[in-house]
Structure formats: structure tokens, C-alpha cells
Design a protein around this motif. Structure first.
Motif, PDB file in Angstrom:
ATOM      1  N   ALA A  69       0.723  -1.121   0.038  1.00 27.91           N
ATOM      2  CA  ALA A  69      -0.144  -0.200   0.010  1.00 27.91           C
ATOM      3  C   ALA A  69       0.578   1.023   0.080  1.00 27.91           C
ATOM      4  O   ALA A  69       0.370   2.448  -0.214  1.00 27.91           O
ATOM      5  N   GLY A  70       2.140   1.069   0.433  1.00 29.98           N
ATOM      6  CA  GLY A  70       3.050   2.260   0.432  1.00 29.98           C
ATOM      7  C   GLY A  70       3.284   2.641   1.898  1.00 29.98           C
ATOM      8  O   GLY A  70       2.258   3.173   2.384  1.00 29.98           O
ATOM      9  N   TRP A  71       4.396   2.256   2.352  1.00 28.67           N
ATOM     10  CA  TRP A  71       4.635   2.720   3.643  1.00 28.67           C
ATOM     11  C   TRP A  71       4.785   4.145   4.065  1.00 28.67           C
ATOM     12  O   TRP A  71       4.301   4.538   4.990  1.00 28.67           O
ATOM     13  N   MET A  72       4.916   4.788   3.310  1.00 28.31           N
ATOM     14  CA  MET A  72       5.074   6.400   3.410  1.00 28.31           C
ATOM     15  C   MET A  72       3.635   6.919   3.965  1.00 28.31           C
ATOM     16  O   MET A  72       3.535   7.653   4.645  1.00 28.31           O
ATOM     17  N   MET A  73       2.678   6.495   3.085  1.00 24.93           N
ATOM     18  CA  MET A  73       1.444   6.962   3.250  1.00 24.93           C
ATOM     19  C   MET A  73       0.908   6.077   4.509  1.00 24.93           C
ATOM     20  O   MET A  73       0.025   6.692   5.273  1.00 24.93           O
ATOM     21  N   ALA A  74       1.086   4.875   4.810  1.00 26.38           N
ATOM     22  CA  ALA A  74       0.765   4.043   5.799  1.00 26.38           C
ATOM     23  C   ALA A  74       1.176   4.841   7.283  1.00 26.38           C
ATOM     24  O   ALA A  74       0.301   4.673   8.368  1.00 26.38           O
ATOM     25  N   CYS A  75       2.325   5.609   7.095  1.00 24.79           N
ATOM     26  CA  CYS A  75       2.614   5.982   8.491  1.00 24.79           C
ATOM     27  C   CYS A  75       1.870   7.247   8.760  1.00 24.79           C
ATOM     28  O   CYS A  75       2.164   7.714   9.754  1.00 24.79           O
ATOM     29  N   VAL A  76       0.959   7.914   8.167  1.00 21.21           N
ATOM     30  CA  VAL A  76       0.186   8.631   8.306  1.00 21.21           C
ATOM     31  C   VAL A  76      -0.744   8.526   9.633  1.00 21.21           C
ATOM     32  O   VAL A  76      -1.095   9.305  10.202  1.00 21.21           O
ATOM     33  N   GLN A  77      -0.930   7.274   9.759  1.00 22.51           N
ATOM     34  CA  GLN A  77      -1.891   6.678  10.845  1.00 22.51           C
ATOM     35  C   GLN A  77      -1.299   7.114  12.356  1.00 22.51           C
ATOM     36  O   GLN A  77      -1.835   7.069  13.198  1.00 22.51           O
ATOM     37  N   TYR A  78       0.085   7.105  12.340  1.00 21.79           N
ATOM     38  CA  TYR A  78       0.712   7.575  13.565  1.00 21.79           C
ATOM     39  C   TYR A  78       0.689   9.108  13.683  1.00 21.79           C
ATOM     40  O   TYR A  78       1.623   9.811  13.654  1.00 21.79           O
ATOM     41  N   ILE A  79      -0.604   9.577  14.183  1.00 20.81           N
ATOM     42  CA  ILE A  79      -0.866  10.886  14.347  1.00 20.81           C
ATOM     43  C   ILE A  79      -0.219  11.535  15.709  1.00 20.81           C
ATOM     44  O   ILE A  79      -0.106  10.809  16.824  1.00 20.81           O
ATOM     45  N   GLN A  80       0.285  12.830  15.395  1.00 20.97           N
ATOM     46  CA  GLN A  80       0.847  13.519  16.344  1.00 20.97           C
ATOM     47  C   GLN A  80      -0.013  13.732  17.556  1.00 20.97           C
ATOM     48  O   GLN A  80      -1.123  14.244  17.652  1.00 20.97           O
ATOM     49  N   PRO A  81       0.063  13.340  18.850  1.00 23.03           N
ATOM     50  CA  PRO A  81      -0.726  13.289  19.533  1.00 23.03           C
ATOM     51  C   PRO A  81      -0.976  14.850  20.462  1.00 23.03           C
ATOM     52  O   PRO A  81      -0.016  15.630  20.090  1.00 23.03           O
ATOM     53  N   PRO A  82      -2.164  15.092  20.757  1.00 22.76           N
ATOM     54  CA  PRO A  82      -2.440  16.750  21.100  1.00 22.76           C
ATOM     55  C   PRO A  82      -1.252  17.323  22.288  1.00 22.76           C
ATOM     56  O   PRO A  82      -0.877  16.360  22.934  1.00 22.76           O
ATOM     57  N   THR A  83      -0.799  18.294  22.032  1.00 23.44           N
ATOM     58  CA  THR A  83       0.265  19.036  22.788  1.00 23.44           C
ATOM     59  C   THR A  83      -0.150  18.864  24.388  1.00 23.44           C
ATOM     60  O   THR A  83       0.606  18.653  25.231  1.00 23.44           O
ATOM     61  N   GLU A  84      -1.560  19.080  24.675  1.00 17.89           N
ATOM     62  CA  GLU A  84      -1.876  18.916  26.056  1.00 17.89           C
ATOM     63  C   GLU A  84      -2.357  17.462  26.492  1.00 17.89           C
ATOM     64  O   GLU A  84      -2.643  17.127  27.569  1.00 17.89           O
ATOM     65  N   ALA A  85      -2.072  16.525  25.730  1.00 23.73           N
ATOM     66  CA  ALA A  85      -2.256  15.041  25.870  1.00 23.73           C
ATOM     67  C   ALA A  85      -1.589  14.720  27.363  1.00 23.73           C
ATOM     68  O   ALA A  85      -0.560  15.324  27.448  1.00 23.73           O
ATOM     69  N   PRO A  86      -2.082  14.104  28.183  1.00 18.49           N
ATOM     70  CA  PRO A  86      -1.411  13.427  29.367  1.00 18.49           C
ATOM     71  C   PRO A  86      -0.178  12.831  29.024  1.00 18.49           C
ATOM     72  O   PRO A  86      -0.078  12.149  27.982  1.00 18.49           O
ATOM     73  N   PRO A  87       0.761  12.715  29.679  1.00 14.53           N
ATOM     74  CA  PRO A  87       1.934  12.061  29.584  1.00 14.53           C
ATOM     75  C   PRO A  87       1.675  10.456  29.349  1.00 14.53           C
ATOM     76  O   PRO A  87       2.226   9.788  28.367  1.00 14.53           O
ATOM     77  N   SER A  88       0.781  10.096  30.262  1.00 17.25           N
ATOM     78  CA  SER A  88       0.411   8.462  29.733  1.00 17.25           C
ATOM     79  C   SER A  88      -0.191   8.138  28.580  1.00 17.25           C
ATOM     80  O   SER A  88       0.088   7.098  28.008  1.00 17.25           O
ATOM     81  N   GLU A  89      -0.885   9.167  27.849  1.00 15.16           N
ATOM     82  CA  GLU A  89      -1.397   9.144  26.572  1.00 15.16           C
ATOM     83  C   GLU A  89      -0.412   9.018  25.494  1.00 15.16           C
ATOM     84  O   GLU A  89      -0.384   8.376  24.852  1.00 15.16           O
ATOM     85  N   LYS A  90       0.679   9.856  25.698  1.00 12.60           N
ATOM     86  CA  LYS A  90       1.837  10.193  24.981  1.00 12.60           C
ATOM     87  C   LYS A  90       2.590   8.919  24.831  1.00 12.60           C
ATOM     88  O   LYS A  90       3.003   8.302  23.953  1.00 12.60           O
TER      89      LYS A  90
END
Length: 557
Positions: free
Chosen positions: A15-36
Motif C-alpha cells: 500500500a506504500g509505507w510512506m502513506m501508511a505512516c500517516v496513521q501515527y498521528i501526533q498526539p495533542p500537545t495537551e495530552a497527558p504523558p500517559s497517553e503520549k
């Protein structure tokens, strides 16, 4: 049935790994450390999955993964995921984490740094240049890793093709025949046939020989980054200062149990090979996998059920050292651990008792991997190699028990012969461990003289300082210090085997509850618990050389 792991990798690559890596979204800056941390750990898990798949695919030498993905695509995908994983792990605020979460973050960061250093090593082109006419000093000046790769490539080529008279064998085949060949003159010819192997490592033992140039570089790294021998000892809770006295205690116990006059090295192998002579003819090449399967099925650890794969056939360019590796990251499934897909790599042209024991040992690693059930951060080899090597021998050493031999092979060797052959190989490992310890402490020593002194004094082997016959183990080149893991691991195996008899019963006849009990007590933790703590809880005390010493006393009775 194709592995789900490999199928997943194949689908993503196509499917194309470069496109697949989009699924790893940057967590919100305000997300708690445990979620990050949770998001970073999920990415680390998938990056590690691909890391293992690249390793296995390279080892298979086919250019494509078992799932059909081209190695180049797999490497590219692994690199992208590794970079994403490092980024996410770096974004987690370590100061806000406590306990297991903090340790998990530290383990993942450390592992990713180690992989980044390994990936930055010599290029594939440099590794492919296997010319064995080279200037070791010039190559060493360009870097320790480059010289290591060249020595190991030349060692591998020599070990794969040993010509003795009209026969073409390999290193393992020669060593096996030393135990079974009845004529001393023929044994000598076999042993001398290994000379190109040790000369590929140490040349003529001149100061500019490859290994003597490599040794100071290795010793400098130990001083800078820490000694792997000290790390091996610490993993068992042993004071590093006690390592050399412990090795000497084991060697002296052997010397007392097996007194005698000096024998030539080729005759030493024969002297300690009575089991191979008696039982080897009952182990044909076609029998190796069947006998291996039978032992582990009896323990409740059927390799096929656990998803263990084997690559045992000879081929050009294959490493001469047997090893086992993860095929993917172990995960908790509804019916137990899944996803590890262990791979066993070895090369067997012939059968024989020694090859069977080695295959049992590698499968011992594989069932350990298959039982790991912990969070992704800890789902890797335990952080202690004597522990892993010792545990692999726990089931493998059943091959030296008369009851197992009689039940499986229809004949058995005497207890004395079994003890002698079992511990003969252990004592060679102990001698190599002592050799590495001393040579790294003082790289100006003459390695041939050092090896001669150790083997003459403790193993009663006639001196041959004119030969570098110590240079027969690939680990001395590829992984300096690793021989200590076999030496200390032998103590782990002896102690654990004795304790298992108390809590589970003897392996022959094997109780079906053996594997679940051992998995729960010893295998499942991965890096989640320190080996010294796992062993202390199981044994009720620290690991000790006393178990081996007591067994050796049985030889002198």
C-alpha cells in the motif's frame, strides 16, 4: 498458514509505507504523558515488528520476507517507522512518569538508540567485500566495526569449507568427527584441517594479525562503554570481581574430577566424546527435527503450535553460528502469548548427537521467546544473556540423561560418559570466557600463549603455542565477551534444572505442565523483570557454581 505479522507487513508495504505512516498521528500537545507514552509504545511495537522482520529476511538470504515483501522495501519501511518511533519517544516527558512507565520509556529509548547506531555501521558494500588479503592495521584505523566485519566474513568462508584429504566438511562437521573418529592420526589430520579457520582470524599470530589488531580496539570500547563481562555478571547479581575466581573454581573442579596426563587437542575431543560415539549413529540428519520436536512436544511446548520456524539447510554465505531470533513482537492473545514467530537458524549437513544438542538448545531459546507475555516495551530478550543462554540449556541438557536417551534413541550412555561429554563442552566455554577476560584486561599478551596456559593447566591439553586453535568460535569476533554468557549460563542451567525437578518433577517422563510452569516462573517477563530477581525468586537464592561442582564430583566416584 502464513503468519499474521508477515501478512500485515506485506499489505502495508504494497500500500506504500510512506502513506501508511500517516496513521501515527501526533498526539495533542495537551495530552497527558500517559497517553503520549501509550501512543509512542504502540509505534515502538510496530517499528520493532519490522526490525525483527528485516533481521529474519536478511538471515534467510532470499531477498524477500516470508510474506513476499522485497528486502529493500522492508528496510525502507523499517527506517521510516523507526524514525517516527524515536520522535514520539523523545516527545514524552520522562520526568512526569513513575515506576514501570518510566522504566518502559527508558528501555524503549535505549533500544532505539542501539538500533540507530547499528544501522549506521558499515555499508552493505563494505560487508560484501570479503577479500581476505588485507592490511588489518589500515582497516582497523578506519574503524573497529569494519575490521570486525572483514574478519568475520573471512572466518565464515573458511569455516564453511574445510578440506581434509578428499573430504570437504565444515567446522561443525570436523569437530563432530573428532569425537567419533577412532584413529588418532586421522583425528590429527581433521584438527589440522581447521588451520585455515583460525588463520582467518589470527593469521600467524604476529602483532599485525587481524585479531591482535582488533583486540585493543575492543578493549578500548569495553573501557569506554563498559565491559560486557561485567554486565553479564551483574545481570545475575554477581560481583564482577568474583567472575574470574568463579571460572577458576569450575575449571579446578573439572581438573580434579578428570585427572590424567596431557593429551593432544584432537584426542581431547575424542576422550570426551563417548556419548557421541555411542548414540551418534542413531541420529541421522533426517532425524534431527523429529527428535527435537518430540522432546518439546513432551514438555507441552510443541514447536509447530508455538509458531517456531527453522532454517537449517546449508547455503553459500550463511553464517556458521547457530542463533535464534524473534520474527515479530510477542503480544498477549486471548489464549496466551502470540506473534513472536521465533526463527531458528543453523546449518546441518550431517546428523550426530552434538548437532541434536545444539538444535535442542536453539529451540530452547525459541520456546522462551514464544512465552514472553508483557507490554511491548519489555517484549524482547531479557536484559541478561547468561540467563537466556542458561534457560535454553535447561531442556536441551535432557539429552545427556540416560532415561531420555533410552526412551528416545533406544540406547543410553553411562552416567560418567554423559557427565564427561556434557561438561567437557562447558569447560571449553569456561576456558574461552577466561581467555577473553584476560586478553581484554591486557591486550599485549600473546593469545596463543594465554590459551595454551589455560588449556594445559586446567583441561590437561598438550601445549601448542604455535597454533591459534582458540580462534574457532565466531563469537570471539562478532560479539567479544559473549563466551562468558555460556560459562555463567551453565550455572543457571544446572541450578534451574535441579530446582525444576523439585517443583515440577523430572523431564523424563515429562509432565505436560512443564512448559506452563516454566513460562509463568521464568520465560514470560521479557525485560519486565531483572534476571537476577526472576532467578532469586525461583531458586530462593542467588545462582551458584555449586551445582556444577557437585555434578562433577560424580565423575570421580
Amino acid at each position: 498458514m502464513a503468519s499474521q505479522i508477515y501478512a500485515r507487513a506485506g499489505a502495508l508495504v504494497l500500500a506504500g509505507w510512506m502513506m501508511a505512516c500517516v496513521q501515527y498521528i501526533q498526539p495533542p500537545t495537551e495530552a497527558p504523558p500517559s497517553e503520549k507514552l501509550a501512543m509512542a509504545e504502540a509505534l515502538y511495537r510496530d517499528a520493532t515488528d519490522l526490525h525483527f522482520q528485516v533481521y529474519v529476511t536478511e538471515a534467510l538470504g532470499t531477498g524477500r520476507s516470508p510474506g513476499g515483501v522485497a528486502l529493500g522495501e522492508l528496510r525502507a519501511a523499517a527506517q521510516v517507522l523507526a524514525e517516527r518511533a524515536r520522535e514520539r519517544l523523545d516527545e514524552v516527558d520522562a520526568s512526569s512518569l513513575r515506576g514501570e512507565d518510566r522504566r518502559a520509556l527508558d528501555v524503549m529509548r535505549s533500544e532505539m538508540r542501539a538500533r540507530e547506531v547499528a544501522d549506521g555501521g558499515p555499508t552493505g558494500q563494505a560487508r560484501a567485500d570479503t577479500s581476505c588479503r588485507y592490511d588489518a592495521r589500515a582497516m582497523g584505523a578506519a574503524g573497529r566495526d569494519r575490521l570486525t566485519d572483514r574478519i568475520y566474513a573471512c572466518y565464515s568462508a573458511a569455516a564453511a569449507r574445510v578440506v581434509v584429504g578428499g573430504d570437504t566438511l565444515d567446522r561443525l562437521g570436523v569437530l563432530a568427527r573428532l569425537a567419533t573418529e577412532e584413529q588418532s592420526a586421522r583425528r590429527r589430520a581433521l584438527f589440522i584441517g581447521l588451520q585455515p579457520v583460525w588463520e582467518a582470524v589470527n593469521g600467524r599470530n604476529t602483532p599485525d594479525s587481524p585479531w591482535r589488531v582488533l583486540l585493543p580496539l575492543s578493549a578500548d570500547r569495553w573501557r569506554r562503554d563498559g565491559s560486557p563481562i561485567d554486565a553479564a555478571a551483574a545481570s545475575l547479581g554477581m560481583n564482577p570481581g568474583r567472575v574470574e575466581p568463579t571460572l577458576l573454581e569450575l575449571l579446578e573442579a573439572w581438573g580434579k574430577a578428570v585427572p590424567g596426563t596431557l593429551v593432544e587437542p584432537w584426542d581431547w575431543y575424542h576422550q570426551n566424546g563417548a556419548v557421541s560415539r555411542r548414540l551418534g549413529p542413531r541420529v541421522m540428519r533426517r532425524d534431527l527435527e523429529r527428535l527435537n520436536e518430540a522432546l518439546y512436544v513432551s514438555l507441552g511446548a510443541a514447536p509447530k503450535t508455538l509458531g517456531i520456524h527453522y532454517d537449517l539447510e546449508p547455503r553459500d554465505g550463511k553464517t556458521p553460528v547457530a542463533f535464534t531470533q524473534f520474527g515479530g513482537v510477542p503480544r498477549r492473545g486471548p489464549n496466551g502469548p502470540v506473534g513472536a514467530e521465533p526463527w531458528v537458524f543453523a546449518t546441518y549437513r550431517d546428523g550426530g548427537f552434538g548437532n541434536l544438542v545444539e538444535l535442542l538448545h536453539e529451540t530452547g531459546h525459541a520456546i522462551h521467546i514464544a512465552a514472553i507475555a508483557t507490554r511491548p516495551a519489555f517484549a524482547n530478550w531479557p536484559d541478561g544473556d547468561p540467563f537466556t543462554e542458561g534457560l535454553a540449556d535447561v531442556p536441551a541438557l535432557e539429552a545427556y540423561e540416560g532415561r531420555w536417551q533410552l526412551a528416545t534413541l533406544g540406547d543410553s550412555a553411562s552416567r560418567a560418559d554423559n557427565l564427561r561429554e556434557k561438561f567437557g563442552s562447558v569447560m571449553l566455554d569456561v576456558a574461552w570466557a577466561l581467555f577473553e577476560l584476560r586478553m581484554h584486561a591486557d591486550p599485549t599478551r600473546d593469545p596463543n600463549v594465554e590459551w595454551t596456559e589455560i588449556t594445559e593447566r586446567y583441561l590437561h591439553i598438550a601445549p601448542h603455542p604455535e597454533w591459534s586453535w582458540w580462534a574457532m568460535r565466531g563469537q570471539l569476533i562478532e560479539s567479544p565477551g559473549y563466551m562468558m554468557n555460556y560459562a555463567l549460563g551453565a550455572m543457571v542451567a544446572a541450578d534451574v534444572r535441579a530446582r525444576l525437578v523439585e517443583v515440577v518433577g523430572p523431564m523424563t517422563p515429562a509432565p505436560r505442565r512443564w512448559y506452563p510452569r516454566v513460562s509463568d516462573a521464568l520465560y514470560r517477563h521479557g525485560r519486565g523483570r531483572a534476571p537476577r530477581d526472576v532467578l532469586s525468586d525461583f531458586l530462593g537464592r542467588p545462582v551458584s557454581p555449586n551445582g556444577i561442582v557437585q555434578e562433577l564430583r560424580g565423575l570421580s566416584r
